[in-house]
Design an enzyme around this catalytic site. Structure first.
Site, PDB file in Angstrom:
ATOM      1  N   GLU A  53     103.675  49.913  93.107  1.00 56.79           N
ATOM      2  CA  GLU A  53     103.451  51.098  92.276  1.00 56.79           C
ATOM      3  C   GLU A  53     102.195  51.849  92.710  1.00 56.79           C
ATOM      4  O   GLU A  53     102.176  53.080  92.718  1.00 56.79           O
ATOM      5  CB  GLU A  53     103.310  50.709  90.801  1.00 56.79           C
ATOM      6  CG  GLU A  53     104.575  50.194  90.177  1.00 56.79           C
ATOM      7  CD  GLU A  53     104.352  49.777  88.746  1.00 56.79           C
ATOM      8  OE1 GLU A  53     104.878  50.464  87.851  1.00 56.79           O
ATOM      9  OE2 GLU A  53     103.631  48.776  88.517  1.00 56.79           O
ATOM     10  N   LYS A  70     105.282  57.246  81.949  1.00 57.47           N
ATOM     11  CA  LYS A  70     105.719  56.928  83.315  1.00 57.47           C
ATOM     12  C   LYS A  70     107.216  57.167  83.344  1.00 57.47           C
ATOM     13  O   LYS A  70     107.978  56.551  82.593  1.00 57.47           O
ATOM     14  CB  LYS A  70     105.396  55.483  83.675  1.00 57.47           C
ATOM     15  CG  LYS A  70     105.855  55.111  85.087  1.00 57.47           C
ATOM     16  CD  LYS A  70     105.543  53.671  85.417  1.00 57.47           C
ATOM     17  CE  LYS A  70     104.135  53.592  85.940  1.00 57.47           C
ATOM     18  NZ  LYS A  70     103.832  52.280  86.554  1.00 57.47           N
TER      19      LYS A  70
END
Length: 120
Positions: free
Chosen positions: A21, A98
């Site tokens: 990520e 997100k």
């Protein structure tokens, strides 16, 4: 008391607990709501008498550019800067989402919301 909202600030950033990520990054959405006394600016028509939404957007973009493991950390940094840099802000709420998080399912987004009031 009035409310200023800056909604759906879209940024690409590198947050997350997984190494991938922070390397690859992903899309985020940030929503901001601040409460302030807007009566003076409503009468003077002067930018110096209000909370500048350009300032709010800039703070969000600058803080989102700093990688963090947790969205809570990013949201708290944004709140801290709002209160430290603009004395008119009495209350603020920051939502950080997100988009398409890697959590093993068909999930549109995950969102954290933090609110804080000025401590006098």
């Amino acid at each position: 008391m009035g409310i200023i909202k800056v909604e759906n600030i879209r940024v690409y950033a590198h947050h997350g607990c997984l190494k991938e990520e922070t390397i690859i990054g992903s899309d985020y959405r940030v929503d901001v709501e601040v409460k302030a006394d807007l009566s003076t600016s409503a009468n003077t028509d002067e930018l110096n008498d209000t909370v500048d939404y350009v300032f709010l957007n800039r703070v969000v973009r600058e803080e989102m550019a700093i990688p963090s493991k947790l969205l809570e950390t990013v949201a708290q940094r944004i709140l801290n800067r709002f209160f430290n840099e603009d004395q008119l802000i009495q209350k603020a709420t920051v939502s950080v989402s997100k988009i398409n998080p890697p959590i093993g399912g068909d999930v549109e987004m995950v969102t954290i919301v933090l609110s804080e009031e000025r401590k006098n």
